[in-house]
Write a protein that holds these residues in place. Structure first.
Motif, mmCIF file in Angstrom:
data_model
loop_
_atom_site.group_PDB
_atom_site.id
_atom_site.type_symbol
_atom_site.label_atom_id
_atom_site.label_comp_id
_atom_site.label_asym_id
_atom_site.label_seq_id
_atom_site.Cartn_x
_atom_site.Cartn_y
_atom_site.Cartn_z
ATOM 1 N N ALA A 79 19.886 -5.979 44.063
ATOM 2 C CA ALA A 79 19.829 -6.852 45.240
ATOM 3 C C ALA A 79 18.512 -6.719 45.992
ATOM 4 O O ALA A 79 18.065 -7.650 46.665
ATOM 5 C CB ALA A 79 20.996 -6.541 46.176
ATOM 6 N N GLU A 80 17.881 -5.544 45.915
ATOM 7 C CA GLU A 80 16.628 -5.316 46.638
ATOM 8 C C GLU A 80 15.426 -5.886 45.897
ATOM 9 O O GLU A 80 14.361 -6.079 46.480
ATOM 10 C CB GLU A 80 16.438 -3.812 46.863
ATOM 11 C CG GLU A 80 17.500 -3.200 47.773
ATOM 12 C CD GLU A 80 17.241 -1.726 48.017
ATOM 13 O OE1 GLU A 80 16.250 -1.190 47.471
ATOM 14 O OE2 GLU A 80 18.029 -1.101 48.752
ATOM 15 N N ARG A 81 15.622 -6.145 44.611
ATOM 16 C CA ARG A 81 14.494 -6.649 43.817
ATOM 17 C C ARG A 81 15.010 -7.643 42.773
ATOM 18 O O ARG A 81 14.949 -7.401 41.578
ATOM 19 C CB ARG A 81 13.779 -5.475 43.129
ATOM 20 C CG ARG A 81 12.467 -5.861 42.488
ATOM 21 C CD ARG A 81 11.853 -4.658 41.803
ATOM 22 N NE ARG A 81 10.665 -5.003 41.058
ATOM 23 C CZ ARG A 81 9.995 -4.166 40.269
ATOM 24 N NH1 ARG A 81 10.425 -2.911 40.149
ATOM 25 N NH2 ARG A 81 8.927 -4.561 39.627
ATOM 26 N N GLU A 82 15.545 -8.745 43.274
ATOM 27 C CA GLU A 82 16.101 -9.756 42.380
ATOM 28 C C GLU A 82 14.998 -10.430 41.574
ATOM 29 O O GLU A 82 13.981 -10.850 42.127
ATOM 30 C CB GLU A 82 16.872 -10.807 43.175
ATOM 31 C CG GLU A 82 18.205 -10.298 43.718
ATOM 32 C CD GLU A 82 18.994 -11.408 44.378
ATOM 33 O OE1 GLU A 82 18.389 -12.431 44.744
ATOM 34 O OE2 GLU A 82 20.220 -11.239 44.540
ATOM 35 N N GLU A 83 15.219 -10.519 40.279
ATOM 36 C CA GLU A 83 14.257 -11.177 39.402
ATOM 37 C C GLU A 83 15.018 -12.100 38.458
ATOM 38 O O GLU A 83 16.136 -11.782 38.038
ATOM 39 C CB GLU A 83 13.474 -10.144 38.581
ATOM 40 C CG GLU A 83 12.577 -9.253 39.409
ATOM 41 C CD GLU A 83 11.822 -8.265 38.540
ATOM 42 O OE1 GLU A 83 12.059 -8.264 37.310
ATOM 43 O OE2 GLU A 83 11.003 -7.511 39.087
ATOM 44 N N PRO A 84 14.437 -13.236 38.112
ATOM 45 C CA PRO A 84 15.081 -14.127 37.136
ATOM 46 C C PRO A 84 15.174 -13.431 35.773
ATOM 47 O O PRO A 84 14.200 -12.813 35.314
ATOM 48 C CB PRO A 84 14.143 -15.334 37.081
ATOM 49 C CG PRO A 84 13.356 -15.281 38.350
ATOM 50 C CD PRO A 84 13.187 -13.819 38.657
ATOM 51 N N ILE A 85 16.344 -13.533 35.162
ATOM 52 C CA ILE A 85 16.564 -12.946 33.833
ATOM 53 C C ILE A 85 17.401 -13.920 33.008
ATOM 54 O O ILE A 85 18.076 -14.792 33.557
ATOM 55 C CB ILE A 85 17.305 -11.589 33.910
ATOM 56 C CG1 ILE A 85 18.682 -11.786 34.538
ATOM 57 C CG2 ILE A 85 16.477 -10.557 34.659
ATOM 58 C CD1 ILE A 85 19.560 -10.555 34.453
ATOM 59 N N PRO A 86 17.355 -13.793 31.679
ATOM 60 C CA PRO A 86 18.217 -14.633 30.847
ATOM 61 C C PRO A 86 19.694 -14.319 31.115
ATOM 62 O O PRO A 86 20.076 -13.155 31.257
ATOM 63 C CB PRO A 86 17.824 -14.241 29.419
ATOM 64 C CG PRO A 86 16.452 -13.663 29.536
ATOM 65 C CD PRO A 86 16.434 -12.962 30.865
#
Length: 312
Positions: free
Chosen positions: A250-257
């Protein structure tokens, strides 16, 4: 004389088990159970005594709980269902699990909606073999009463493949019913390999974008159906590298497959899955990229994979 005494002793023990189940608990366990529910009645939230949860006491405790399961206080009955679930779910004895399931099915009739819902949730953690003919009949009867948690009843019936009530469920798929009820009825019928239902489920799903909402809210129902077409669609999406989901941090949300989520969802239901699972059925890996590659390669080589249907 010795043989006669033995027979009389056995008869007496059987009588005591039926008439006075607490006599087989042991005084300490019986006292702990009494004290526990006294505290619950007083509005407290005590921990379940370890003595009560011992495997060798399971049958006697389950029998003794009948008194508390008919208690007038909803809080007492709620704790009864929790103990029944613990004893049944943790037991290695089929007979104990079946008794626990029978009692939880009775709990699904609880006049307190929250209690009934909890009992139904607990029932989803058991296997098909844990449901007796009597408990299945009880679920059929509960369905006919149009219960508050009818969507959960649909799914239990679908899991147990009680095909004789398919036509009782089908009207709930039609317009005029709440959307959640219609969807639960559809996936329940799909679990029972109903062709019109699975066609409608997949028609709806294929129109949706694949993202976190769909992965978390819709794909678990595709898993539930265990239907070939639904699982095949999930495997199809598994090969996509589009980054339409977000990482769990939650602190470092990144787009992922979204494939990483699907890889986890498929793990408990595919026979011979190439990744090790922990006791809860989740995959064990420290390298998700390598794990996803391994799973994709496995599906490419095993196109006739087997879907496991013995669990909810």
């Amino acid at each position: 004389m010795k043989q006669v005494f033995t027979r009389r002793s056995a008869t007496m023990l059987l009588f005591l088990a039926v008439a006075f189940p607490e006599s087989l608990l042991g005084q300490q366990t019986s006292d702990r159970l009494t004290l526990y529910f006294s505290e619950v009645r007083a509005g407290k939230n005590p921990a379940i005594p370890n003595e009560v949860l011992k495997a060798d006491h399971a049958k006697a405790v389950l029998t003794a709980l009948a008194t508390y399961q008919s208690d007038t206080l909803a809080s007492v009955r709620l704790k009864v269902y929790t103990i029944e679930h613990r004893l049944g779910h943790e037991s290695k004895q089929g007979a104990v699990r079946q008794v626990a399931v029978d009692k939880l099915v009775q709990g699904a009739r609880d006049k307190d909606s929250g209690n009934a819902g909890l009992a139904l949730d607990y029932l989803t953690t058991f296997g098909k073999d844990d449901f007796t003919a009597a408990s299945k009949d009880s679920l059929r009867n509960i369905l006919r009463t149009n219960p508050a948690h009818i969507d959960q009843v649909f799914k239990l019936i679908g899991f147990l493949e009680l095909a004789d009530v398919k036509e009782t469920i089908r009207p709930y798929t039609l317009a005029g019913n709440p959307q959640a009820v219609r969807w639960a009825a559809l996936v329940s019928l799909a679990r029972m390999n109903d062709l019109p239902a699975i066609n409608e489920v997949m028609r709806r799903v294929r129109k949706l974008p694949v993202n976190d909402d769909v992965i978390y809210k819709i794909f678990p129902d595709l898993v539930y159906t265990r239907h070939t077409e639904a699982i095949r669609y999930m495997v199809e999406v598994l090969y996509s590298d589009e980054k339409n989901c977000l990482s769990a941090d939650a602190e470092r949300e990144e787009p992922i497959p979204c494939a990483y989520r699907i890889m986890e969802q498929l793990a408990p239901i595919i026979d011979g899955y190439p990744l090790p699972l922990d006791e809860s059925g989740d995959i064990k890996t420290n390298d998700y990229q390598a794990a996803l590659k391994k799973v994709r390669e496995w599906f490419s080589k095993h196109r006739n994979y087997t879907v496991l249907r013995d669990r909810f």
